[in-house]
Motif scaffolding. Structure first.
Motif, short mmCIF file in Angstrom:
data_model
loop_
_atom_site.label_atom_id
_atom_site.label_comp_id
_atom_site.label_asym_id
_atom_site.label_seq_id
_atom_site.Cartn_x
_atom_site.Cartn_y
_atom_site.Cartn_z
N ILE A 96 19.01 -55.26 -27.44
CA ILE A 96 20.01 -54.90 -26.00
C ILE A 96 19.39 -54.61 -24.61
CG2 ILE A 96 21.15 -53.21 -25.66
CD1 ILE A 96 21.57 -53.94 -28.38
N ARG A 97 19.98 -55.44 -23.33
CA ARG A 97 18.80 -54.91 -22.56
C ARG A 97 19.72 -54.46 -20.91
NH1 ARG A 97 15.24 -60.00 -21.58
NH2 ARG A 97 13.81 -59.45 -23.21
N PRO A 98 20.21 -53.28 -20.70
CA PRO A 98 20.96 -52.83 -19.77
C PRO A 98 20.14 -53.17 -18.09
CG PRO A 98 20.06 -50.86 -20.98
CD PRO A 98 18.87 -52.03 -21.67
N SER A 99 21.51 -53.84 -17.69
CA SER A 99 20.82 -53.20 -16.38
C SER A 99 21.89 -52.78 -15.40
CB SER A 99 21.47 -54.68 -15.66
OG SER A 99 20.61 -55.97 -16.81
N LYS A 100 21.41 -51.49 -14.87
CA LYS A 100 22.06 -50.72 -14.01
C LYS A 100 21.63 -50.41 -12.56
CE LYS A 100 23.26 -45.82 -15.37
NZ LYS A 100 23.72 -45.08 -16.07
N VAL A 117 23.81 -58.34 -24.53
CA VAL A 117 23.42 -58.36 -26.35
C VAL A 117 23.33 -59.35 -26.88
CG1 VAL A 117 24.22 -57.10 -27.98
CG2 VAL A 117 25.13 -56.19 -26.34
N ARG A 118 21.89 -59.95 -27.85
CA ARG A 118 21.07 -61.01 -27.40
C ARG A 118 21.26 -61.07 -28.44
NH1 ARG A 118 15.57 -62.02 -25.43
NH2 ARG A 118 14.79 -63.91 -26.53
N GLY A 246 13.95 -52.40 -15.38
CA GLY A 246 13.96 -53.32 -16.71
C GLY A 246 14.14 -52.51 -17.74
N PRO A 247 14.76 -51.79 -19.36
CA PRO A 247 14.22 -51.45 -20.11
C PRO A 247 14.84 -52.29 -21.36
CG PRO A 247 15.79 -50.16 -19.26
CD PRO A 247 15.84 -51.64 -18.55
N SER A 248 13.83 -52.35 -22.69
CA SER A 248 15.18 -52.87 -23.50
C SER A 248 14.88 -52.14 -24.84
CB SER A 248 15.17 -54.41 -23.29
OG SER A 248 13.54 -54.86 -24.49
N ALA A 249 15.66 -52.71 -25.96
CA ALA A 249 16.07 -52.35 -27.51
C ALA A 249 16.14 -53.83 -28.23
CB ALA A 249 16.63 -51.64 -27.68
#
Ligand code: ATP
Length: 340
Positions: A96-100, A117-118, A246-249
Motif C-alpha cells: 500500500i503506497r499513499p501519495s498525498k 494497492v500493488r 513517500g511511505p509504504s506498507a
C-alpha cells in the motif's frame, strides 16, 4: 497495558540516519503517551551481508517473527535478498503506497490524495529467469486468480476505509498480456460487483501513467499487478513532490512491514540531509495497522498526530533540502518532536 514489539531494520545508505530519527519518534511516543513499544534493532542488507555472509541472517528472521510489526529503512544492493524474501516468507501480499499533497511542496497538483494497492507476491518478481541460449533470456510472469482476488478485495476495502472519493481503478495491459492481465482484470471486475458503493473503472497502464501526470487528483485507489505498481507508485510519489515524502506498507494476514518507498540513496548518505518524513509517515501507517489489529484507539490518535505535526511544520515552510527547504535530517526530526 499492551506493549507492542517492533523489529527495526536500519538498512544501508540513508537507512541508518532515517532509523535514528524513527527511533527518536517512537521513543518519544513511549515516554510521553500511554502507548508503549519494545524496540529491537536487527541487521539486514549490504552491511549484514559483509558481516555475516547473509543479507537476511537467521537470527534477524527469528527476531522479526517474534515482533508484532517490522519497520524497515531502505537497504542497498541486496534489497532483493531482503524485502522480496520477507514479502514471500510472511506472505505480505499487499503493498500500500499513499501519495498525498502536502502544503508548500512544489508539485503538479495541490489536491492529490491517492493510494496504490500493488500485488506484492507474484508477477515477474518471483525472479524466474532462464537463458534459453547464450543471448536470450525468458522471464516467467505469474498471475493467479487467488492473488488477484485477494488484492482486488484489499483495494475495495481500502476505498471504503478511506471514505474519500470511493473509487477503484484496476490498471493492467490486458490488450497485450491477454491471458495474465486478462485474468487480473476479470477478477477485479467480478470483485467490484460485491462493492456497489464503490465506483469501479479500468485503465491500461500506459494511460494510467499519463493520467497520473495530467489529472492526478481524479484518482482514489489504484489496484494493479506487482511491476506496474512498482513503477506507478514511484511516479505518484514524484507527482506530490518526491520520494522523501513517500511511505509504504507491506500487509499480510497476521504480520505487516512498513518502509519508505525510496531506496538507500547512496548519493546523499551520511550527509544528514535525507528527508525523514518517509519513515515518519511509515510509522503513521504502522500505528494505524496496529490500532486496527489490536483494537487500540490510542494508536490511531498517535498516528494522526504524526501526520498533523508534519503538516504544521510544512505550513511554516520548515522543510528538508529535497523539498526546497534548508533543514537537515536531525533539525527536522527535532522540530517534529517539539511540535508533537
Ligand atoms: P532503488 O533502486 O533501490 O529504488 P535508488 O538509489 O535508485 O534506489 P532511490 O534511493 O529510491 O533510488 O532515490 C532516488 C533519489 O531520490 C536518490 O538518489 C536521492 O537523491 C533522492 N531521495 C530518495 N529518498 C530520499 C529522501 N528520503 N530524502 C531526500 N532525497 C531522497
Amino acid at each position: 497495558m499492551t506493549k507492542y514489539n517492533i523489529s527495526l531494520i536500519p538498512g544501508d545508505g540513508i537507512g541508518p540516519e532515517l532509523m535514528s530519527s524513527a527511533k527518536m519518534l517512537l521513543e518519544s511516543i513511549n515516554d510521553k503517551t500511554s502507548v508503549k513499544f519494545s524496540l529491537k534493532e536487527v541487521d539486514a542488507g549490504d552491511h549484514a551481508l559483509s558481516k555475516y555472509g547473509k543479507a537476511l541472517p537467521d537470527f534477524t528472521l527469528d527476531a522479526i517473527k517474534k515482533s508484532d510489526a517490522c519497520l524497515k529503512a531502505p537497504v542497498g544492493e541486496s534489497a532483493a535478498d531482503v524485502i522480496i524474501v520477507l514479502r514471500r516468507l510472511f506472505d505480505l501480499y499487499a503493498n500500500i503506497r499513499p501519495s498525498k499533497s502536502f502544503p508548500n511542496i512544489k508539485s503538479i497538483s495541490e489536491n492529490v490524495d491517492l493510494v496504490t494497492v500493488r500485488e506484492n507476491t507474484e508477477d515477474v518478481y518471483l525472479g524466474w529467469e532462464f537463458y534459453t541460449d547464450e543471448d536470450t533470456v525468458v522471464t516467467l510472469r505469474i498471475i493467479s486468480e487467488k492473488a488477484s482476488r485477494r488484492i482486488a478485495e484489499c483495494a475495495f476495502k481500502t476505498a471504503i476505509m478511506r471514505g474519500k472519493k470511493k473509487k477503484v481503478v484496476s490498471v493492467h495491459k490486458a490488450n497485450v498480456l491477454r491471458k495474465s492481465d486478462g485474468l487480473f482484470k476479470n477478477v477485479c471486475r467480478e470483485v467490484s460487483t460485491k462493492f456497489p458503493q464503490i465506483e469501479y473503472s479500468e485503465l491500461y497502464v500506459d494511460a494510467c501513467a499519463m493520467n497520473l501526470i495530467r489529472n492526478p487528483e481524479s484518482f482514489d485507489v489504484i489496484v494493479t499487478t506487482n511491476l506496474f505498481g512498482d513503477i506507478l507508485s514511484d511516479e505518484a510519489a514524484q507527482v506530490v513532490g518526491g520520494l522523501g515524502m513517500g511511505p509504504s506498507a507491506n500487509i499480510g494476514e497476521n504480520f505487516s512491514l512498513f518502509e519508505p518507498v525510496h531506496g538507500a540513496a547512496f548519493d546523499i548518505a551520511s550527509k544528514n540531509i535525507a528527508n525523514p518524513s518517509s519513515i515518519f509517515l511509515s510509522i503513521k501507517m504502522m500505528l494505524d495497522w496496529l490500532g486496527d489489529k489490536f483494537k487500540d484507539p490510542l494508536l490511531f490518535t498517535e498516528a494522526i498526530k504524526i501526520e498533523n505535526a508534519i503538516v504544521t511544520l510544512l505550513k511554516q515552510n520548515y522543510k528538508t533540502i529535497d523539498i526546497g527547504g534548508r533543514l537537515s535530517t536531525s533539525e527536522f526530526t527535532r522540530m517534529l518532536l517539539d511540535t508533537l
